[in-house]
Design a protein around this motif. Sequence first.
Motif, mmCIF file in Angstrom:
data_model
loop_
_atom_site.group_PDB
_atom_site.id
_atom_site.type_symbol
_atom_site.label_atom_id
_atom_site.label_comp_id
_atom_site.label_asym_id
_atom_site.label_seq_id
_atom_site.Cartn_x
_atom_site.Cartn_y
_atom_site.Cartn_z
ATOM 1 N N TYR A 91 0.892 -1.160 0.000
ATOM 2 C CA TYR A 91 0.000 0.000 0.000
ATOM 3 C C TYR A 91 0.929 1.208 0.000
ATOM 4 C CZ TYR A 91 -4.117 -2.812 1.364
ATOM 5 O OH TYR A 91 -5.152 -3.710 1.412
ATOM 6 N N PHE A 101 1.865 5.447 -0.630
ATOM 7 C CA PHE A 101 1.302 6.769 -0.380
ATOM 8 C C PHE A 101 2.349 7.846 -0.687
ATOM 9 C CE2 PHE A 101 -2.350 5.291 2.127
ATOM 10 C CZ PHE A 101 -1.932 4.011 2.449
ATOM 11 N N TYR A 156 2.844 11.940 0.565
ATOM 12 C CA TYR A 156 2.408 13.053 1.392
ATOM 13 C C TYR A 156 3.288 14.263 1.075
ATOM 14 C CZ TYR A 156 -0.433 10.120 4.522
ATOM 15 O OH TYR A 156 -1.393 9.296 5.046
ATOM 16 N N LYS A 158 -2.661 7.746 -3.213
ATOM 17 C CA LYS A 158 -2.315 6.409 -2.744
ATOM 18 C C LYS A 158 -2.532 5.389 -3.849
ATOM 19 C CE LYS A 158 -6.931 5.418 -0.947
ATOM 20 N NZ LYS A 158 -7.755 5.149 0.276
ATOM 21 N N ILE A 211 -3.454 1.309 -3.854
ATOM 22 C CA ILE A 211 -3.792 0.110 -3.079
ATOM 23 C C ILE A 211 -3.888 -1.078 -4.038
ATOM 24 C CG2 ILE A 211 -5.438 -0.971 -1.505
ATOM 25 C CD1 ILE A 211 -3.957 1.495 -0.369
ATOM 26 N N PHE A 247 7.113 13.193 0.917
ATOM 27 C CA PHE A 247 7.435 11.918 1.541
ATOM 28 C C PHE A 247 6.661 10.793 0.870
ATOM 29 C CE2 PHE A 247 9.933 13.131 5.149
ATOM 30 C CZ PHE A 247 9.514 14.413 5.466
ATOM 31 N N ARG A 267 2.984 0.604 3.368
ATOM 32 C CA ARG A 267 2.468 -0.284 4.429
ATOM 33 C C ARG A 267 2.225 -1.641 3.801
ATOM 34 N NH1 ARG A 267 -2.731 -1.346 6.898
ATOM 35 N NH2 ARG A 267 -3.831 -0.022 5.406
ATOM 36 N N ARG A 296 2.354 -4.633 9.639
ATOM 37 C CA ARG A 296 2.108 -3.598 10.622
ATOM 38 C C ARG A 296 1.024 -2.655 10.146
ATOM 39 N NH1 ARG A 296 8.007 -1.422 12.034
ATOM 40 N NH2 ARG A 296 6.715 0.127 13.066
ATOM 41 N N ARG A 297 0.398 -2.041 11.107
ATOM 42 C CA ARG A 297 -0.666 -1.114 10.775
ATOM 43 C C ARG A 297 -0.135 0.288 10.506
ATOM 44 N NH1 ARG A 297 -2.712 -4.480 14.780
ATOM 45 N NH2 ARG A 297 -4.751 -5.388 14.370
ATOM 46 N N ALA A 298 1.135 0.534 10.732
ATOM 47 C CA ALA A 298 1.693 1.877 10.589
ATOM 48 C C ALA A 298 2.418 2.018 9.269
ATOM 49 C CB ALA A 298 2.653 2.167 11.744
ATOM 50 N N LEU A 299 2.440 3.238 8.769
ATOM 51 C CA LEU A 299 3.201 3.558 7.567
ATOM 52 C C LEU A 299 4.676 3.689 7.902
ATOM 53 C CD1 LEU A 299 0.990 6.299 5.853
ATOM 54 C CD2 LEU A 299 1.254 3.911 5.182
ATOM 55 N N THR A 300 5.512 3.244 6.965
ATOM 56 C CA THR A 300 6.951 3.503 7.022
ATOM 57 C C THR A 300 7.265 4.549 5.967
ATOM 58 O OG1 THR A 300 7.505 1.294 7.818
ATOM 59 C CG2 THR A 300 9.247 2.517 6.690
ATOM 60 N N PHE A 301 7.968 5.594 6.382
ATOM 61 C CA PHE A 301 8.236 6.729 5.504
ATOM 62 C C PHE A 301 9.670 6.722 4.985
ATOM 63 C CE2 PHE A 301 4.552 9.525 5.770
ATOM 64 C CZ PHE A 301 3.847 8.938 6.802
ATOM 65 N N GLY A 302 9.840 7.330 3.809
ATOM 66 C CA GLY A 302 11.179 7.609 3.314
ATOM 67 C C GLY A 302 11.747 8.845 3.992
ATOM 68 N N PHE A 324 -0.959 7.146 16.083
ATOM 69 C CA PHE A 324 0.481 6.954 15.880
ATOM 70 C C PHE A 324 1.263 8.167 16.368
ATOM 71 C CE2 PHE A 324 -0.519 3.592 12.844
ATOM 72 C CZ PHE A 324 -1.731 4.009 12.320
ATOM 73 N N TYR A 382 5.091 9.799 15.602
ATOM 74 C CA TYR A 382 6.333 9.786 14.836
ATOM 75 C C TYR A 382 7.209 10.943 15.308
ATOM 76 C CZ TYR A 382 3.976 6.970 11.160
ATOM 77 O OH TYR A 382 3.309 5.998 10.447
ATOM 78 N N LEU A 391 10.337 10.486 8.708
ATOM 79 C CA LEU A 391 9.513 10.219 9.890
ATOM 80 C C LEU A 391 9.830 8.817 10.395
ATOM 81 C CD1 LEU A 391 7.819 12.425 8.280
ATOM 82 C CD2 LEU A 391 5.860 11.517 9.520
ATOM 83 N N PHE A 409 2.577 3.080 18.325
ATOM 84 C CA PHE A 409 1.226 3.237 17.821
ATOM 85 C C PHE A 409 0.248 2.452 18.680
ATOM 86 C CE2 PHE A 409 0.592 -0.744 15.393
ATOM 87 C CZ PHE A 409 1.899 -1.186 15.256
ATOM 88 N N ARG A 411 -5.859 6.978 12.050
ATOM 89 C CA ARG A 411 -6.444 6.310 10.886
ATOM 90 C C ARG A 411 -7.596 5.441 11.355
ATOM 91 N NH1 ARG A 411 -2.686 2.659 9.170
ATOM 92 N NH2 ARG A 411 -3.974 0.842 9.629
ATOM 93 N N GLN A 456 -3.614 7.971 6.587
ATOM 94 C CA GLN A 456 -3.306 8.490 7.915
ATOM 95 C C GLN A 456 -3.433 10.005 7.877
ATOM 96 O OE1 GLN A 456 -0.069 5.105 9.352
ATOM 97 N NE2 GLN A 456 0.448 7.233 9.693
#
Lengths: 115, 114
Positions: free
Chosen positions: A32, A34, A36, A49, A51, A90, A94, A100-106, B33, B35, B43, B48, B94, B103
């Motif tokens: 998934y 995204f 931002y 996004k 999906i 960014f 996910r 995991r339920r959280a996003l990992t960002f660059g 969450f 961050y 980030l 979370f 979210r 999010q």
Amino acid sequence: AQSVAQPEDQVNVAEGNPLTVKCTYSVSGNPYLFWYVQYPNRGLQFLLKYITGDNLVKGSYGFEAEFNKSQTSFHLKKPSALVSDSALYFCAVRDGGKGRRALTFGSGTRLQVQP
Amino acid sequence: DVKVTQSSRYLVKRTGEKVFLECVQDMDHENMFWYRQDPGLGLRLIYFSYDVKMKEKGDIPEGYSVSREKKERFSLILESASTNQTSMYLCASRSGLAGADEQFFGPGTRLTVL
């Protein structure tokens, strides 16, 4: 584990020219993805996004992004840049499966559009 | 419109102080969450929560704890602030509904620890 790479710290483009901000990702399940944007002294705003479905997704402010599964990339594009597009961008991922339920960002890419 | 608010935009604390950062969302979201954002690092997820009183560690939980006593509120606690915790802190929420993937972020709290 999931991760995102944004290889460019900064991208400079002239107003009216097309822009590309690069992003590659790694996830074990279905990605998934995204984008931002963050303007100075502001929180993050959602742009678009991916999906499932069409590989080309369209988002806010004329931005679009192309999902490429074989290259594990999700580059952000815009046909004609505006000075007001200057901001920090960014990419995030996910795992859409049991991850995991959280996003990992660059690490972010600063876009500078010159008049 | 989803609204995520954070208690302070700017905060200055001294080394060793206990610091509370508060986040409130008004959309009945299950997931929340915390961050931190640092130049060149993007980030990074601290903690979370996917339900009241439930929490999971993120990538950098050391030196932090969290509390979620009510669904709308998620607090980040620095038990004993240190200078390397000077950063921008961003809260997000979210929905837990299937297909709700975005999010939503608060405006951020810029914390300086002296």
